[in-house]
Structure formats: C-alpha cells, structure tokens
Design an enzyme around this catalytic site. Sequence first.
Site, PDB file in Angstrom:
ATOM      1  N   ASP A 169       0.765  -0.925  -0.151  1.00  0.00           N
ATOM      2  CA  ASP A 169       0.328   0.150   0.237  1.00  0.00           C
ATOM      3  C   ASP A 169       0.540   1.521   0.396  1.00  0.00           C
ATOM      4  O   ASP A 169       2.727   1.124  -0.048  1.00  0.00           O
ATOM      5  CB  ASP A 169      -0.632   0.354   1.083  1.00  0.00           C
ATOM      6  CG  ASP A 169      -1.881   0.682   0.866  1.00  0.00           C
ATOM      7  OD1 ASP A 169      -2.486   1.440  -0.248  1.00  0.00           O
ATOM      8  OD2 ASP A 169      -3.017   0.856   2.076  1.00  0.00           O
TER       9      ASP A 169
ATOM     10  N   ASP B 154     -10.249   2.238  -3.597  1.00  0.00           N
ATOM     11  CA  ASP B 154     -11.162   1.916  -1.944  1.00  0.00           C
ATOM     12  C   ASP B 154     -12.820   1.777  -2.208  1.00  0.00           C
ATOM     13  O   ASP B 154     -13.762   2.027  -0.583  1.00  0.00           O
ATOM     14  CB  ASP B 154     -11.258   2.836  -0.821  1.00  0.00           C
ATOM     15  CG  ASP B 154      -9.731   2.430  -0.550  1.00  0.00           C
ATOM     16  OD1 ASP B 154      -9.175   1.443  -0.468  1.00  0.00           O
ATOM     17  OD2 ASP B 154      -8.853   3.123   0.204  1.00  0.00           O
TER      18      ASP B 154
HETATM   19  C1  DGJ Z   1      -5.669   2.024   2.006  1.00  0.00           C
HETATM   20  C2  DGJ Z   1      -6.494   0.813   0.887  1.00  0.00           C
HETATM   21  O1  DGJ Z   1      -6.650   0.911  -0.627  1.00  0.00           O
HETATM   22  C3  DGJ Z   1      -7.647  -0.116   2.166  1.00  0.00           C
HETATM   23  O2  DGJ Z   1      -7.518  -1.204   1.291  1.00  0.00           O
HETATM   24  C4  DGJ Z   1      -7.096  -0.225   3.739  1.00  0.00           C
HETATM   25  O3  DGJ Z   1      -5.602  -1.128   2.846  1.00  0.00           O
HETATM   26  C5  DGJ Z   1      -5.637   0.992   4.000  1.00  0.00           C
HETATM   27  N1  DGJ Z   1      -5.294   1.374   3.575  1.00  0.00           N
HETATM   28  C6  DGJ Z   1      -5.223   0.079   5.524  1.00  0.00           C
HETATM   29  O4  DGJ Z   1      -4.936   1.964   5.822  1.00  0.00           O
END
Ligand code: DGJ
Length: 729
Positions: A478, A548
């Site tokens: 990430d 997300d």
């Molecule tokens: C952003 C990601 O896109 C989410 O899926 C998740 O992993 C969060 N970060 C966690 O902090």
Amino acid sequence: MIKYDDKLKIFKLDTINTSYIFGLDDEAGYLCHYYYGKKLESVDVRYLSRLYDGKYLPGVNARDKNGFSDVAPFEFSTGGIGDFRPHALEIIDKNGSIACELFYDSHRIYEGKEALTGLPATFSNKKGDVQTLEITLKDKILKLAVKLSYSVFSDTDAIVRSVKVINEGSDSVNITKIMSLSLDLDNEDFDLLSLHGSWGRERTMEYRDLGHGFTGVSSQRGVSSHQEHPFIALTSKNITQTEGSVYAFNLVYSGSFEAVAHRNQFDLVRVLLGISPYNFKWELKPGDEFIAPEAVMVHSFKGLSAMTTAFHELYRNHLIRSPYLHKKRPVLINNWEGTYFDFDTEKLVNIAKEAAKGGIEMLVMDDGWFGNRFDDNRALGDWKVNEEKLPGGLKELVRRVNDLGLKFGIWMEPEMVNPDSDLYRAHPDWAFEIPGRDPSLSRNQLVLDITRQEVFDYVWNCVESTLKSANIEYLKWDMNRALCDIYSAGLPADRQGEIMHRYVLSVYKLQEKLITTFPEFLLENCSSGGGRFDPGMLYYSPQIWTSDNTDAGARLLIQEGTALIYPLSTMGAHVSVCPNHAMGRNTPFETRGNVALAGTFGYELDTTKFTDEEREMVKEQVKTYHKYNDLVREGDYYRLASLRENGVYDAWMVKSKDDKEILVTFVLANKVCNVKGRKIKLLGLNEAYKYVDEETKVVYGADVLSNAGILISDMWGDYQSKLIHLTKV
Ligand code: DGJ
C-alpha cells in the site's frame, strides 16, 4: 514490421492494422514525422510534412528558418531553436542556454527489445514477436546523443517508445524536461479523452473539446494519482466502441507525469507524454545517460474497442511478468472493511473459518498488525508484530489459518513513517522534510526518503524479514499519501530536482528485489485504492487494488475507465457489505458479486456476520468465479453499454479467444418504470457461428446477437444484475 527505405530515408513501422511513418528531412537533417494511421502500402508520404512545397525548407528559405522550425512535424521536438510549441526535450547547458537542436546520426533495426535499466518496460515473449528501431540523434554543440527507440509487436496494434539521452561531452548538462513521446498530428476535430478521478472514483472517462493552446492532464503528486491518469487519447467526435478514430497514449510510469495535446495556429497538434517537468531537473554529467520511461501509442480507426484490445494484448503478453498472470488468483477475504484496526488472532481465525466454509481460499490481514497500530495515527515504519493482537506472532496466526486450508496474505505500507513511531524517533531525518519547515502530514504520515541507501536498506529488510517470518504467500503493498516537502539529505542543493524521479526508481528497485527474492509470490499493489494503478506497477504485480470504493454501482464507472486500457485480470475487485462504507448505498449481494467477478474477485468484510442467505450465496459466487475466471482473465473484453453514457444500465462481455464461450454481464443501475426489456448487441463475434444460452437453452445466430442483440427483460429494483453465459454450438 519495421522497414527503412534507404533512398527516401524513410522509416515505416507497421503493426497489424496501422502504419507509423517518419523520416529524414533531406535538406536539414531533421527527423520529421509524416503519418500515423491505418496501415499503408505506400512508403513515400513525405509531402504530408508540408515542407516539400519548398517554402519552408531552410536551404530554400534560409532567411526564415523560424518559419520551418515552428511548423515542422519534429519527431522529437526540442527547445530554444524557434519551435514555439511545447517541446519534448529541454535542457540548460553550461552557459545557461536552453537551445538544443537534434540531427540524425545513425540507426539500427533489431529483433527483440532491450530492457530499460531500472524502469518497467514491455518485453519480447518469444522469438520474432517484437522488432525494434533505435535512432540516434545528436546535438553537435552540446555533444548530446539522443536515442529514440520504437518497438512493434506481432500480436497487438501498440507501438512503444522510449528515449535515452547520453552526455558525450565534457561539461554537465541539466535536463529540465524530457517527454517520452512527442507526436505531431493534424487536428481532425479531435476531442481529448482522459481518465479523471479522485479517491473513491478513480479513472472515470471524460471527454473535452481540443481547443487551441494546451489541453491535458498531469500529476505532481509523486504517484500516477487518483486525480488524473497517465493516459490521454485524441478521438473523433462522438466516437463509439466500433466507429471513429482514436490515437491513445499511456505512460509506463508510476510517478508525476504530464500528458498534453497542444493545438497551434496552423491546427497542428503536438502530443507530449512523459515525466512531469514540475520540480524536475536532472544533472547529466559527462558520460552519464538518462532513460525516460516507456510510452505506449495505439491507433484505432474502428472505434474504442480495438484500442482497448490492443492495450490489453500488450499488457497481458508483454508487460506483466508474474507467475500468476495466467493463473486463477486465490479467492481472498480481506479484513479491512470488516474490522479496520480492531482485530486479533481469534477474530481473524474466526473470519477465516467462516470463509473456508464458503470456499474462500486466502485470508489477507490488512493494516493494523504491527507496532502500536491501533489507528492510523501511529506506528508506520515499526514492522514488528503487535503481540497483544497476535500472540505467538505471525507464525502462530499463519499456522492456524493454513490449518483451515487457507493461504495467508499480509498488508504493508513500506514507503511510509508516522511521526509517532520508533523509527521516526530514531531517524527523524529519514522522512522527506524541508529543513526549517514543518512537513505537511497526510493521514498523519510522512514519506520515507528511499532514494537514500540506508533508508532503502531498512525498508527492504523490513519487507524481506516480514515475508520470511511465516508462510506468507501474498503481499498487498500500500502507499497512502502523495509526495511533497521534497528535500533529500542525500543530494546537494542543485540536484534536489532529481528526487521525485529517483523516488519512483527506488520503488521499482524495491519491488524488483521483492519479486526476484520471492518469485512465486502474489503481489497486489495499492495506493489508497487505485492511486497508483498504472502500467509501471503492472510490471511488478499482476493485479492492483482498483479503488477503496467497493460499492457495486460506483465500481461500474471505475471499472469501465480502468478496463478501457487495463485487462480485467489486473483489477482488484471485492464484495463488501451494505450500506457501502464509501457511499452508504445498498446494492444486492448478487450484484456485488457479479461486478467483482469482472476483476480478481474476493471479499472485504467480516464473514462471521454473514446472514444464512449470504453464506449460501458466497458458495455460489465462489463456484461462479471458478467457472468463469479462465474466460474473464484470458478472454477478449468488449464494452457493450455504459451507465456513464445512458444513466440507466451498464453491460460488458468477455469472449474466449477460441470463440467457444461468451459471458455477458448486465447491471440495471437506475430502474426506469415500465420498460419492456432492453436489447444489448454483442461485439466481436464471427457472424457465421451459433450460440446457446446456458440458462434458457435458446439458440441464437451470432449475426442476430450482433445486429439485433440479446433481450434482457426488465428487472425489479435498482442495481439488479444478470450474467448470461453463451456457448458455441
Ligand atoms: C488504503 C487501502 O486502499 C485500503 O484497502 C486499506 O488497505 C487501507 N489503506 C489500510 O490503511
């Protein structure tokens, strides 16, 4: 595929359906672009440059070289010499001058394609599938060599380009702007298509008129970004999937970029695509070389669909390296939306237990397993297991998950640090901060300066030791903030303009190390959802978290824009709970599944909270995934209808390469009352074939499916959906 006509001094690059032609202007020795379009037999199209009417040739009209420079279709444009359009290459020499003038020096044509050191790039897969032309241009005053490389492929209509600048002199030269692609075209009443977005609504298709002056998009965030995408296309007005002309450009790069089309006084259009010149200055010392990222060009004269196919084929056949590329990805359950930071071993094991019953194959533990990470304010950088949450550490948790028959995957955000972390307390200078200024926090975190070797080594050791500490088979990498406050203690003041690009190179180096150390690993990139979904990252990971926003309705637009250029097999897509965490919207569980089936497929929820009905539906969805994933992953994707355009429904199909199978997905997003069904015409069919609908057993001629369409009866309620499976008879 690549020809050079020695007499005419013309280079002709042929793909399956297109030709790209440029050559040496006799008089001046410049490399000029002549034609890009439908495949031609003819080679001599020099008149198209408009220079051969004699008026502008420097030899004929030396008094007015500027008249030439400002109209010549330069194959690679440079600044300071009277071309007043934006340029591909801008430099500052030892005198502070910006002029650079490139003349042809030599060229070579060879089978295959060389790698771009330190950068992601397309490659040859088998003998004879790629041919490359490398042309060397030189500025004799600056002693600068510029090598332009072009590769064409036997199996896709894409052409890829890259640029290498070599300092052959004895003085340093600073590059202040270098575009990977410069293409001069005539305006054909173009629109400009881009993929605009934001967090939660990445890559939504957007058209605008190509007026005079600059039109374009950029990112200055150090990532390719949620907001704009390193992709633009010039399209004819009202282009459809099957009709109209498009010139499309995509950059194989994951940092700040610029993509512009400039329409000048003569209605000549120059397209430029490359690293953003914002905060960019690269010192090229004597003997040094700089390689600009690869750019992809696709032209279709048969609408958007053929363009999409060309990109999909290029990326599947020549960019993604993962051993998972042609394999089903394990159906995963990710705990992020289910628990956020509030989990421990018992909770995760219970989630895994329930997941196993539905046939889910891997548990991915998301953010919150390390250091003092109980919320997003602290602990990034402290990659030590939090034993309060996970007693016995990763080994114990992974063992228990494996015992349930599930694989185990983990989340990390290696590039970041929170000020409230042991790492920051020990090394406050490791994060990007400008001396004397308070740095700008984003999600309460700072970016580690991985351009410095000691920071890079720390980050790599954390990743490597975590992944080696237990039987971990997947990593979600990430990256949750943009870059600013750029200052690196690792370089002197006059070279700070190199940091943004060096940062991206360091990310690539980390991921290269990852995939060579763990060759069987499944890597999924992510950046607050889809903030770094680009071809650069696809070189390292076969899939990227698309957004997300897991709402099935919002995903229709996001996945439409993403699949415009990227294969379905690359789109991370999960079923989550309703009301959706990003949108508050309710959609049927079945539709959430049908939309996620167009991507890598998985779940993002707490399985222990399933209703009895959902528990049964999961079993069905997982079966459906296994039934169709080979087709979805390997087949040809066609966009049939767009919710973005009609406001009511969305539809796409995937057809197997051998024509034996078709899967159509239809989603009725916004119900309109009293509609007597809709006809959806299929694309890409051989009209001589016949297909049977698996559910209704009705047999259709492919000519009927293509020209009249399939009838989808009206449905009751918003966000209803349907899968239609057709097999060849
Ligand atoms: C952003 C990601 O896109 C989410 O899926 C998740 O992993 C969060 N970060 C966690 O902090």
